[in-house]
Design a protein around this motif. Structure first.
Motif, PDB file in Angstrom:
ATOM      1  N   THR A  28      27.842  42.082  33.367  1.00 46.76           N
ATOM      2  CA  THR A  28      28.650  40.915  33.045  1.00 46.76           C
ATOM      3  C   THR A  28      29.839  41.310  32.168  1.00 46.76           C
ATOM      4  N   THR A  29      29.567  42.132  31.161  1.00 53.51           N
ATOM      5  CA  THR A  29      30.620  42.575  30.243  1.00 53.51           C
ATOM      6  C   THR A  29      31.647  43.433  30.982  1.00 53.51           C
ATOM      7  N   GLN A  30      31.178  44.329  31.847  1.00 52.29           N
ATOM      8  CA  GLN A  30      32.093  45.178  32.613  1.00 52.29           C
ATOM      9  C   GLN A  30      32.974  44.336  33.538  1.00 52.29           C
ATOM     10  N   ASN A  31      32.396  43.312  34.152  1.00 51.24           N
ATOM     11  CA  ASN A  31      33.183  42.424  35.005  1.00 51.24           C
ATOM     12  C   ASN A  31      34.267  41.699  34.202  1.00 51.24           C
ATOM     13  N   ARG A  32      33.915  41.247  33.010  1.00 51.25           N
ATOM     14  CA  ARG A  32      34.899  40.570  32.168  1.00 51.25           C
ATOM     15  C   ARG A  32      36.035  41.495  31.772  1.00 51.25           C
ATOM     16  N   ILE A  33      35.687  42.741  31.485  1.00 51.66           N
ATOM     17  CA  ILE A  33      36.725  43.718  31.120  1.00 51.66           C
ATOM     18  C   ILE A  33      37.600  44.039  32.324  1.00 51.66           C
ATOM     19  N   ASN A  34      36.983  44.188  33.494  1.00 52.21           N
ATOM     20  CA  ASN A  34      37.746  44.520  34.704  1.00 52.21           C
ATOM     21  C   ASN A  34      38.685  43.396  35.122  1.00 52.21           C
ATOM     22  N   THR A  35      38.218  42.153  35.027  1.00 59.10           N
ATOM     23  CA  THR A  35      39.016  41.002  35.489  1.00 59.10           C
ATOM     24  C   THR A  35      39.821  40.341  34.377  1.00 59.10           C
TER      25      THR A  35
END
Length: 276
Positions: A28-35
């Protein structure tokens, strides 16, 4: 006392559950950073996503409003430029008529002034005919007004009234075939020209006021669009500094979880010592 069993390793089960939870949070955190988004879909936060989508639609619609207002501004600017040219030419016509009204002027000079007068007079009509933008002409009498969108749902518009500057009209009362051949006929045109010059100035003032209103509303729409965009960001944008710190913590937690699972998996090997 916990039961030692090779069939059911409770410690490993708990460690695995915790590790899976950490992996989910990490993803979830990685997705937030990516997007760059904390709410990237309805799954993340249905209410916030719905509000954001609605406001994105409004922002997109306001682009069309800005385009409409920009076209209206261009139409009025072209009309104003033509009106200023007409005012200048009326002033030149007055100068020619005034010079021709001099009784001491010889006929040759008066004829030259007459030719100049008629040439300038005809140029007024040509100027008005070509004063169009996007097929809209506010000064030749072909258009009653021009409207522009004022809001995102199209329920409100801004209207700019046309100013008919055609010769022989209510603003420029000078006839389209006006001319002179004598000093007295030249002098008779002066009052008409004075009236027309004043009326054109008033018409230009109205166009200027309308143009300013359109410009002001265009500026407001731009600010409104920025404010809505900022509001959308407040709803859905991720705090990347916070997410970066969280990422490091979760990566550490993931490594510890893997080690905890490894230790839990090794715990059953102690049962072998009982049979040595």
């Amino acid at each position: 006392m916990p039961v030692n069993s090779v069939n059911t390793n409770v410690g490993a089960m708990i460690a695995l559950q915790n590790l899976n939870k950490t992996n989910t949070d990490l993803q979830t955190t990685q997705n937030r950073i990516n997007t760059g988004l904390k709410v990237g879909s309805a799954k993340d936060d249905g209410a916030a996503f719905a509000i954001a989508q609605s406001q994105r639609s409004t922002v997109s619609s306001l682009d069309a409003v800005k385009d409409s207002l920009s076209r209206a501004t261009s139409v009025v600017d072209v009309a104003s430029s033509a009106g200023e040219s007409v005012s200048d030419m009326l002033t030149q016509l007055k100068e020619k008529a005034l010079a021709a009204s001099d009784t001491s002027l010889d006929s040759t000079s008066r004829s030259a002034l007459k030719a100049d007068f008629e040439s300038i007079r005809d140029q007024i009509t040509k100027t008005l005919t070509n004063a169009s933008f996007n097929g809209i002409n506010l000064v030749d009498g072909s258009q009653g007004s021009v409207t522009a969108l004022a809001n995102a749902d199209g329920s409100s518009v801004l209207t700019v009234a046309a100013q008919n500057l055609s010769l022989g009209g209510s603003i420029v009362t000078l006839a389209s075939n006006a001319s002179f051949s004598t000093a007295s006929s030249a002098g008779a045109l002066l009052s008409t020209l004075d009236s027309s010059i004043n009326s054109v100035s008033a018409a230009l003032a109205k166009l200027g006021t309308s143009s300013k209103a359109v410009d002001n509303h265009l500026e407001f729409v731009g600010k409104l669009q920025d404010s809505i965009t900022a509001g959308i960001g407040n709803l859905v944008d991720a705090d990347l500094a916070k997410e970066s710190a969280k990422l490091q913590a979760l990566q550490t937690k993931q490594q510890l979880g893997i080690q905890a699972l490894s230790i839990a998996n090794q715990s059953t090997s102690t049962v072998l010592s009982l049979f040595r």
